[in-house]
Design an enzyme around this catalytic site. Structure first.
Site, PDB file in Angstrom:
ATOM      1  N   HIS A 149       1.294  -5.883   3.692  1.00 45.26           N
ATOM      2  CA  HIS A 149       1.193  -4.423   3.693  1.00 45.26           C
ATOM      3  C   HIS A 149       1.581  -3.753   5.004  1.00 45.26           C
ATOM      4  CE1 HIS A 149      -2.452  -5.306   5.863  1.00 45.26           C
ATOM      5  NE2 HIS A 149      -2.584  -4.032   6.164  1.00 45.26           N
TER       6      HIS A 149
HETATM    7  C1  UD1 Z   1      -4.364   0.868   6.607  1.00 44.03           C
HETATM    8  C2  UD1 Z   1      -4.505   0.559   8.096  1.00 44.03           C
HETATM    9  C3  UD1 Z   1      -4.241  -0.919   8.340  1.00 44.03           C
HETATM   10  C4  UD1 Z   1      -5.097  -1.784   7.461  1.00 44.03           C
HETATM   11  C5  UD1 Z   1      -4.925  -1.361   6.010  1.00 44.03           C
HETATM   12  C6  UD1 Z   1      -5.834  -2.157   5.119  1.00 44.03           C
HETATM   13  C7  UD1 Z   1      -3.958   2.308   9.730  1.00 44.03           C
HETATM   14  C8  UD1 Z   1      -2.961   2.754  10.725  1.00 44.03           C
HETATM   15  N1  UD1 Z   1      -3.577   1.313   8.920  1.00 44.03           N
HETATM   16  O1  UD1 Z   1      -3.002   0.635   6.253  1.00 44.03           O
HETATM   17  O2  UD1 Z   1      -4.532  -1.228   9.692  1.00 44.03           O
HETATM   18  O3  UD1 Z   1      -4.731  -3.129   7.634  1.00 44.03           O
HETATM   19  O4  UD1 Z   1      -5.224   0.036   5.872  1.00 44.03           O
HETATM   20  O5  UD1 Z   1      -5.512  -1.981   3.763  1.00 44.03           O
HETATM   21  O6  UD1 Z   1      -5.042   2.849   9.683  1.00 44.03           O
HETATM   22  N2  UD1 Z   1      -2.208   4.467  -0.517  1.00 44.03           N
HETATM   23  C9  UD1 Z   1      -2.547   4.625  -1.847  1.00 44.03           C
HETATM   24  N3  UD1 Z   1      -3.885   4.573  -2.166  1.00 44.03           N
HETATM   25  C10 UD1 Z   1      -4.859   4.372  -1.255  1.00 44.03           C
HETATM   26  C11 UD1 Z   1      -4.500   4.223   0.100  1.00 44.03           C
HETATM   27  C12 UD1 Z   1      -3.166   4.266   0.456  1.00 44.03           C
HETATM   28  O7  UD1 Z   1      -1.708   4.798  -2.694  1.00 44.03           O
HETATM   29  O8  UD1 Z   1      -6.041   4.335  -1.627  1.00 44.03           O
HETATM   30  C13 UD1 Z   1      -0.771   4.466  -0.141  1.00 44.03           C
HETATM   31  C14 UD1 Z   1      -0.239   5.817   0.210  1.00 44.03           C
HETATM   32  O9  UD1 Z   1       1.057   5.893  -0.252  1.00 44.03           O
HETATM   33  C15 UD1 Z   1      -0.246   5.809   1.725  1.00 44.03           C
HETATM   34  C16 UD1 Z   1       0.058   4.349   2.036  1.00 44.03           C
HETATM   35  O10 UD1 Z   1      -0.580   3.626   0.973  1.00 44.03           O
HETATM   36  O11 UD1 Z   1       0.678   6.682   2.259  1.00 44.03           O
HETATM   37  C17 UD1 Z   1      -0.452   3.896   3.361  1.00 44.03           C
HETATM   38  O12 UD1 Z   1      -1.857   4.152   3.488  1.00 44.03           O
HETATM   39  P1  UD1 Z   1      -2.517   4.281   4.956  1.00 44.03           P
HETATM   40  O13 UD1 Z   1      -3.966   4.519   4.827  1.00 44.03           O
HETATM   41  O14 UD1 Z   1      -1.707   5.212   5.782  1.00 44.03           O
HETATM   42  O15 UD1 Z   1      -2.257   2.872   5.630  1.00 44.03           O
HETATM   43  P2  UD1 Z   1      -2.339   1.394   5.011  1.00 44.03           P
HETATM   44  O16 UD1 Z   1      -0.953   0.877   4.897  1.00 44.03           O
HETATM   45  O17 UD1 Z   1      -3.242   1.334   3.817  1.00 44.03           O
END
Ligand code: UD1
Length: 359
Positions: free
Chosen positions: A206
């Site tokens: 991820h």
């Molecule tokens: C985040 C953390 C990462 C951690 C990971 C665990 C930061 C910078 N990154 O990464 O360190 O290892 O969580 O999973 O804080 N999205 C969904 N549903 C959700 C959450 C996210 O669809 O419930 C999608 C969205 O398109 C979003 C993307 O995932 O834009 C990224 O989500 P984000 O919370 O920015 O970072 P992660 O990649 O989940």
């Protein structure tokens, strides 16, 4: 005494559930308030974890959702500040290294509220990782730093952090694993998915450095090759799913792509896997505890203790290295290693003693 716990993402819940439990037991007369920032919001990324971990329902939901780093951090700070102004906690407890961690530590520090950082002192020495920036700031601003591996002591000393602030209590994520052992051991998730225990690879990917660019396509091609030799189970993180839909088409023989799993199912699969391929931090630790070979698709790790333990191999940020996994498995010595010191299921109790003594 009033304590506020801030969680935002899936791994935060796993690390914090035992801490809330231990502090509630140790300080039953204190106020205990859980705030969920909503950085992760899908049912499969959040709600199911509360159900399985026995974590109390959040008292406050900030619903910050997705966005750029600045947006996510700023929204969390803006929405957390009035909650903290209202709750007036003596201590804010926050785990890990995600944007919610940074935002919570910064908000509390600006309000003169003491911060306790769980999983303190990890360093990849790679500031292109958003998590590294989050760790540096959270540690600098925390009064109580709870460490789970000995290299953290040296990392923090090198940044001028005094020993008095450090407390080596162990790994609260492993507390959760130990607490759930009987439940996940009896689940048989591998059999349910039709794969042989010990004979399949479990994959999670991820990180932006891997999934947000062309390396994801190369990785998927390598996984299809690996799947010709051993079944590959790949529950796909939403971030990765989004990039896959943009760039890559579906399944291949032996490659099982699926939705994110609940924690019990995931632990059951991890314990039964012949190999795990990941770019996650927590999974490097869980495989170390379980004695399962882990291959990490990154150039560095903030968790060198997992390499020293002999379970984790850094492949580099190089999809072609996935082809080396079958040979590496064949060469592997026998016998699971000892878990690192204080990865024993009692870290949160030790943490609670430190907090109680501070009163
Ligand atoms: C985040 C953390 C990462 C951690 C990971 C665990 C930061 C910078 N990154 O990464 O360190 O290892 O969580 O999973 O804080 N999205 C969904 N549903 C959700 C959450 C996210 O669809 O419930 C999608 C969205 O398109 C979003 C993307 O995932 O834009 C990224 O989500 P984000 O919370 O920015 O970072 P992660 O990649 O989940």
């Amino acid at each position: 005494m009033r304590i506020v716990y801030v969680v935002g993402t899936r791994p935060n819940l796993v690390k914090t559930a035992p801490v809330v439990g231990a502090l509630r037991a140790r300080l039953p007369d204190a106020g205990h308030t859980v705030v969920h920032t909503g950085q992760h919001y899908d049912r499969l990324m959040s709600e199911v974890f509360f159900d399985e971990l026995g974590m109390p329902e959040p008292d406050h939901m900030l619903e910050v959702g997705s966005g750029s780093h600045a947006e996510q951090t700023a929204r969390t700070m803006e929405r957390l500040e009035p909650v903290l102004a209202d709750e007036r906690p003596d201590l804010l407890v926050v785990p890990g290294d995600v944007n919610s961690t940074l935002a919570a530590a910064l908000t509390a520090a600006k309000m003169g509220i003491a911060v306790a950082h769980v999983e303190s002192g990890l360093r990849s020495f790679d500031r292109t990782m958003p998590e590294e920036v989050n760790r540096l700031v959270a540690d600098e601003l925390s009064e109580l730093l709870f460490l789970h591996s000995d290299e953290a002591v040296e990392n923090l000393r090198a940044e001028g952090i005094a020993d008095e602030r450090m407390h080596f209590v162990g790994n609260t994520m492993i507390d959760t694993l130990v607490a759930l052992k009987d439940r996940f051991r009896s689940l048989g998730t591998a059999a349910r998915l039709g794969v042989e225990p010990g004979g399949f690879a479990l994959v999670t990917l991820h990180r932006p450095a891997l999934v947000d660019g062309p390396l994801l396509g190369e990785t998927m091609a390598e996984l299809r090759d690996l799947a010709a030799q051993m079944p590959v189970v790949f529950p796909v993180h939403p971030r990765t799913r989004k990039m896959m839909e943009a760039e890559i088409g579906g399944d291949a023989p032996g490659l099982l792509l699926g939705e994110p799993l609940g924690y019990l199912d995931f632990l059951s699969l991890m314990a039964d896997a012949g190999a795990v391929l990941t770019d996650s931090g927590g999974i490097q630790e869980e495989t170390t505890y379980l004695g399962v070979p882990c291959f990490t698709l990154r150039d560095n790790t903030e968790r060198p203790v997992t390499i020293r333990a002999g379970t984790n191999t850094l492949l580099g940020l190089d999809p072609a290295a996935i082809g080396r996994i079958p040979a590496a498995l064949a060469d592997r010595g026998e016998g699971p290693p000892e878990p690192p010191p204080l990865w024993d299921g009692h870290a949160a109790e030790r943490l609670a003693e430190v907090v109680a003594a501070r009163r």
